[in-house]
Design a protein around this motif. Sequence first.
Motif, PDB file in Angstrom:
ATOM      1  N   PHE A 121       0.884  -1.296   0.142  1.00  0.00           N
ATOM      2  CA  PHE A 121      -0.174  -0.021  -0.025  1.00  0.00           C
ATOM      3  C   PHE A 121       0.844   1.247  -0.027  1.00  0.00           C
ATOM      4  O   PHE A 121       0.539   2.208  -0.898  1.00  0.00           O
ATOM      5  CB  PHE A 121      -0.804   0.150   1.096  1.00  0.00           C
ATOM      6  N   GLU A 122       1.871   1.269   0.833  1.00  0.00           N
ATOM      7  CA  GLU A 122       2.759   2.566   0.969  1.00  0.00           C
ATOM      8  C   GLU A 122       3.493   2.662  -0.475  1.00  0.00           C
ATOM      9  O   GLU A 122       3.603   3.725  -1.019  1.00  0.00           O
ATOM     10  CB  GLU A 122       3.782   2.184   1.913  1.00  0.00           C
ATOM     11  N   GLU A 130       2.762  10.022  -5.353  1.00  0.00           N
ATOM     12  CA  GLU A 130       3.771  11.070  -5.454  1.00  0.00           C
ATOM     13  C   GLU A 130       4.658  10.807  -6.504  1.00  0.00           C
ATOM     14  O   GLU A 130       5.508  12.045  -6.363  1.00  0.00           O
ATOM     15  CB  GLU A 130       4.624  10.763  -4.032  1.00  0.00           C
ATOM     16  N   GLY A 131       4.505  10.011  -7.320  1.00  0.00           N
ATOM     17  CA  GLY A 131       5.712  10.131  -8.627  1.00  0.00           C
ATOM     18  C   GLY A 131       7.095   9.459  -8.253  1.00  0.00           C
ATOM     19  O   GLY A 131       7.762   9.890  -8.998  1.00  0.00           O
ATOM     20  N   LEU A 132       7.063   8.793  -7.063  1.00  0.00           N
ATOM     21  CA  LEU A 132       8.414   8.562  -6.852  1.00  0.00           C
ATOM     22  C   LEU A 132       8.787   7.264  -7.449  1.00  0.00           C
ATOM     23  O   LEU A 132       7.854   6.313  -7.678  1.00  0.00           O
ATOM     24  CB  LEU A 132       8.579   8.205  -5.363  1.00  0.00           C
ATOM     25  N   SER A 133      10.152   7.026  -7.913  1.00  0.00           N
ATOM     26  CA  SER A 133      10.699   5.750  -8.331  1.00  0.00           C
ATOM     27  C   SER A 133      12.150   5.450  -8.097  1.00  0.00           C
ATOM     28  O   SER A 133      12.521   6.540  -7.476  1.00  0.00           O
ATOM     29  CB  SER A 133      10.228   5.638  -9.988  1.00  0.00           C
ATOM     30  N   ILE A 134      12.712   4.516  -8.452  1.00  0.00           N
ATOM     31  CA  ILE A 134      13.988   4.137  -8.267  1.00  0.00           C
ATOM     32  C   ILE A 134      15.077   5.135  -8.879  1.00  0.00           C
ATOM     33  O   ILE A 134      15.968   5.299  -8.729  1.00  0.00           O
ATOM     34  CB  ILE A 134      14.236   2.564  -8.375  1.00  0.00           C
ATOM     35  N   LYS A 135      14.310   5.703  -9.842  1.00  0.00           N
ATOM     36  CA  LYS A 135      15.124   6.630 -10.598  1.00  0.00           C
ATOM     37  C   LYS A 135      14.707   7.962 -10.437  1.00  0.00           C
ATOM     38  O   LYS A 135      15.546   9.008 -10.951  1.00  0.00           O
ATOM     39  CB  LYS A 135      14.706   6.556 -12.329  1.00  0.00           C
ATOM     40  N   PHE A 144      13.731   2.601  -2.029  1.00  0.00           N
ATOM     41  CA  PHE A 144      13.193   1.478  -2.573  1.00  0.00           C
ATOM     42  C   PHE A 144      13.893   0.284  -2.474  1.00  0.00           C
ATOM     43  O   PHE A 144      13.724  -0.989  -2.503  1.00  0.00           O
ATOM     44  CB  PHE A 144      12.675   1.716  -4.106  1.00  0.00           C
ATOM     45  N   ILE A 145      15.229   0.332  -2.548  1.00  0.00           N
ATOM     46  CA  ILE A 145      16.252  -0.565  -2.495  1.00  0.00           C
ATOM     47  C   ILE A 145      16.190  -1.166  -1.112  1.00  0.00           C
ATOM     48  O   ILE A 145      16.114  -2.554  -0.847  1.00  0.00           O
ATOM     49  CB  ILE A 145      17.614  -0.337  -2.841  1.00  0.00           C
ATOM     50  N   HIS A 150      14.217  -5.824   2.041  1.00  0.00           N
ATOM     51  CA  HIS A 150      13.800  -6.153   3.528  1.00  0.00           C
ATOM     52  C   HIS A 150      12.648  -7.076   3.165  1.00  0.00           C
ATOM     53  O   HIS A 150      12.118  -8.022   3.635  1.00  0.00           O
ATOM     54  CB  HIS A 150      13.571  -5.020   4.446  1.00  0.00           C
ATOM     55  N   GLY A 151      11.651  -6.283   2.120  1.00  0.00           N
ATOM     56  CA  GLY A 151      10.296  -7.104   1.843  1.00  0.00           C
ATOM     57  C   GLY A 151      10.492  -8.360   1.328  1.00  0.00           C
ATOM     58  O   GLY A 151       9.847  -9.148   1.691  1.00  0.00           O
ATOM     59  N   CYS A 152      11.409  -8.552   0.457  1.00  0.00           N
ATOM     60  CA  CYS A 152      11.795  -9.883  -0.065  1.00  0.00           C
ATOM     61  C   CYS A 152      12.190 -10.820   1.069  1.00  0.00           C
ATOM     62  O   CYS A 152      11.801 -12.019   0.999  1.00  0.00           O
ATOM     63  CB  CYS A 152      13.039  -9.846  -0.990  1.00  0.00           C
ATOM     64  N   HIS A 153      12.878 -10.361   2.033  1.00  0.00           N
ATOM     65  CA  HIS A 153      13.125 -11.329   3.336  1.00  0.00           C
ATOM     66  C   HIS A 153      11.644 -11.690   3.970  1.00  0.00           C
ATOM     67  O   HIS A 153      11.735 -12.738   4.418  1.00  0.00           O
ATOM     68  CB  HIS A 153      14.065 -10.593   4.175  1.00  0.00           C
TER      69      HIS A 153
END
Length: 205
Positions: A121-122, A130-135, A144-145, A150-153
């Motif tokens: 959700f976040e 908000e239009g944020l991305s890793i780039k 995001f990284i 952590h989410g993958c863990h």
Amino acid sequence: MSEAAVLQSHSEGFHDELEPSLTPGNSGKLGMWVFLAGDAMTFGAGIAAYGALRWYNVNWPNPADWLGITLTAVMTFILICSSLTMVEALSGVQHGKMGKMRGFLALTVLGGLVFLGCQAFEWRHLIFGEGLSIKTSLFSATFFILTGFHGCHVFGGVCYLSTILLRSFGKQPSVHEAKLVEVAGLYWHFVDLVWILIFTFVYLI
């Protein structure tokens, strides 16, 4: 070679075969600790990189302006509670109460799923709202990284615990079952601890 020397050689070889392992009955726990040590260095490097980039970047945004601190505090509380249910699951199997173990293990899995749902959700809000991305910037890239890794863990932990839960049906309390839950608990507690560090350094400071 004399007969006495031959007998001594055979005797030494026999004793070598009977030499106990450095971790008798705990190879799984040792393997998990080794894995977690390597994982800790990976997370530590990521958090250190985040701190260095933030320290030397005068234009670094205030995290509170972009991130939902209230939602993340709830996520942190859920994950801490899941550590407590993991402790109760281990206590259950150690005392021969498989029903208690399954119940609290299921609650731990549920806590992990709720955490992942909140994180999804976040991310959805930040990316599409908000239009944020890793780039977008160094801030968004490191955010995001770190949270994604952590989410993958957490996802891996949910799968791990779910497997132990499903295979426990039809099983009787045993030392082997207790060791499986204990080793899984080490992983889950590590995931919780890492999140507390991420929450502190990325969201609060």
